[in-house]
Scaffold this motif. Structure first.
Motif, PDB file in Angstrom:
ATOM      1  N   THR A  66      32.114   1.864  -5.013  1.00  0.00           N
ATOM      2  CA  THR A  66      33.565   1.711  -5.152  1.00  0.00           C
ATOM      3  C   THR A  66      34.345   2.710  -4.317  1.00  0.00           C
ATOM      4  O   THR A  66      35.290   2.347  -3.598  1.00  0.00           O
ATOM      5  N   CYS A  67      33.959   3.981  -4.381  1.00  0.00           N
ATOM      6  CA  CYS A  67      34.673   5.012  -3.625  1.00  0.00           C
ATOM      7  C   CYS A  67      34.561   4.768  -2.128  1.00  0.00           C
ATOM      8  O   CYS A  67      35.540   4.845  -1.391  1.00  0.00           O
ATOM      9  N   ALA A  68      33.354   4.450  -1.664  1.00  0.00           N
ATOM     10  CA  ALA A  68      33.148   4.201  -0.239  1.00  0.00           C
ATOM     11  C   ALA A  68      33.934   2.986   0.225  1.00  0.00           C
ATOM     12  O   ALA A  68      34.539   2.990   1.302  1.00  0.00           O
ATOM     13  N   ALA A  69      33.945   1.945  -0.602  1.00  0.00           N
ATOM     14  CA  ALA A  69      34.653   0.721  -0.237  1.00  0.00           C
ATOM     15  C   ALA A  69      36.156   0.972  -0.129  1.00  0.00           C
ATOM     16  O   ALA A  69      36.806   0.540   0.827  1.00  0.00           O
ATOM     17  N   LYS A  70      36.729   1.683  -1.093  1.00  0.00           N
ATOM     18  CA  LYS A  70      38.166   1.971  -1.058  1.00  0.00           C
ATOM     19  C   LYS A  70      38.529   2.815   0.160  1.00  0.00           C
ATOM     20  O   LYS A  70      39.536   2.564   0.825  1.00  0.00           O
ATOM     21  N   PHE A  71      37.708   3.817   0.426  1.00  0.00           N
ATOM     22  CA  PHE A  71      37.957   4.665   1.599  1.00  0.00           C
ATOM     23  C   PHE A  71      37.861   3.841   2.873  1.00  0.00           C
ATOM     24  O   PHE A  71      38.722   3.942   3.761  1.00  0.00           O
ATOM     25  N   ALA A  72      36.802   3.046   3.007  1.00  0.00           N
ATOM     26  CA  ALA A  72      36.572   2.271   4.227  1.00  0.00           C
ATOM     27  C   ALA A  72      37.722   1.313   4.500  1.00  0.00           C
ATOM     28  O   ALA A  72      38.203   1.199   5.636  1.00  0.00           O
ATOM     29  N   ILE A  73      38.205   0.655   3.459  1.00  0.00           N
ATOM     30  CA  ILE A  73      39.310  -0.291   3.633  1.00  0.00           C
ATOM     31  C   ILE A  73      40.595   0.450   4.010  1.00  0.00           C
ATOM     32  O   ILE A  73      41.332   0.026   4.898  1.00  0.00           O
ATOM     33  N   ALA A  74      40.859   1.586   3.357  1.00  0.00           N
ATOM     34  CA  ALA A  74      42.060   2.366   3.673  1.00  0.00           C
ATOM     35  C   ALA A  74      41.998   2.901   5.099  1.00  0.00           C
ATOM     36  O   ALA A  74      43.002   2.898   5.826  1.00  0.00           O
ATOM     37  N   PHE A  75      40.833   3.360   5.518  1.00  0.00           N
ATOM     38  CA  PHE A  75      40.656   3.893   6.873  1.00  0.00           C
ATOM     39  C   PHE A  75      40.900   2.792   7.905  1.00  0.00           C
ATOM     40  O   PHE A  75      41.626   2.990   8.882  1.00  0.00           O
ATOM     41  N   GLU A  76      40.302   1.631   7.657  1.00  0.00           N
ATOM     42  CA  GLU A  76      40.460   0.513   8.583  1.00  0.00           C
ATOM     43  C   GLU A  76      41.910   0.049   8.664  1.00  0.00           C
ATOM     44  O   GLU A  76      42.438  -0.222   9.748  1.00  0.00           O
TER      45      GLU A  76
END
Length: 299
Positions: free
Chosen positions: A93-103
């Motif tokens: 969950t944390c990685a997914a949220k970060f990855a989407i926000a970064f993108e």
């Protein structure tokens, strides 16, 4: 907790020092630089502008299709597969949220600049936009590895689906996070290797598939790698007068600048021809690396 707190303080101190350098340079040169996050990126971009390089033009159409197309992060159905490719769960969950926000921050910056912006500037803007909200991720190497695994999973899925452009985009993100982890957290290198990051954006299919194939822990890309491993890997010559189409020779014939190791050429003749333009950046990068090496020896 103490270690994380110290890492956070060190990161803030590094940002403050970089900002001070930026302000000092603005006063002396009456120019705005972007050294706050990545001095190497700024130096290389500055040199390319002085050259009047056509490198952005040769990749402009692809940059439009990638950076302007919306999120390359795989849709949710991509994650409903038997093989996760990597040991760290890619749907963390944390990685997914970060990855989407970064993108999203990456593409938002691209759109604000009407598409006329190098990928390095977009990546730095994406880091700036996520630095506060996801400080716990940026300051934790384990969480950063989880983010990298998320991009690797998505890129692998895109390769298997035949969508190489989106796979290239996620390869750029993964390599950028790898480089930032090495510089900021592990402190194993002085600066991010921007040519290696750019390499993924311009990658031939052999380079692209190999990038993911070497990093995943399954056999899902074995067949694809066998298909592409004999395709010639292409390099890039930083001499704007290079005669190769798009300045892209066979990578086996390219050579690094032996002093800064941050630019490549197809021949000694091209390196010599570019020296007047490269010299200033080379001096600064070499000095930064020498300072880093000296500190490493004294610790």
């Amino acid at each position: 907790m103490g270690r994380k707190r110290n890492q956070g303080k060190a990161r803030k101190a590094a940002k403050a020092r970089a900002k001070a350098r930026e302000e000092a340079e603005e006063e002396s040169n009456n120019q705005v630089t972007n050294e706050r996050q990545q001095p190497l990126a700024a130096l290389l971009e500055e040199t390319e502008e002085e050259r009047g390089s056509d490198k952005n033009q040769t990749t402009y159409e692809r940059q439009q299709s990638l950076a302007g197309c919306g999120a390359p992060i795989p849709p949710s159905e991509f994650f409903n597969t038997k093989c996760r490719h990597i040991s760290i769960k890619a749907d963390n969950t944390c990685a997914a949220k970060f990855a989407i926000a970064f993108e999203e921050a990456y593409h938002h910056h691209y759109s604000d600049k009407d598409g006329d912006v190098p990928i390095s500037e977009c990546l730095i803007a994406a880091e700036d936009a996520t630095l506060d909200k996801f400080a716990a991720v940026w300051n934790d190497s384990a969480k950063m590895e989880s983010v990298i695994s998320y991009f690797l999973y998505g890129g692998t899925q895109y390769i298997l689906a035949g969508n190489y452009d989106n796979a290239r985009q996620l390869a750029v993100f993964a390599r950028y996070i790898e480089q930032q982890t090495a510089v900021e957290l592990h402190q194993t290198q002085a600066l991010a290797n921007w040519p290696k990051i750019q390499e993924m954006f311009d990658s031939d299919i052999h380079t692209l598939v190999k990038f993911f194939w070497k990093r995943i822990q399954c056999a899902c890309l074995d067949e694809k790698y066998e298909e592409v491993k004999n395709i010639t890997k292409m390099g890039f010559c930083y001499n704007p007068e290079c005669k190769f189409p798009n300045r892209m020779p066979d990578r086996r014939n390219t050579m690094y600048c032996s002093r800064c190791r941050c630019v490549t050429y197809c021949s000694p003749e091209c390196q010599k021809a570019d020296w007047k333009l490269h010299r200033s950046a080379c001096d600064k990068i070499a000095a930064m690396k020498a300072e880093f090496d000296a500190k490493q020896q004294n610790t």
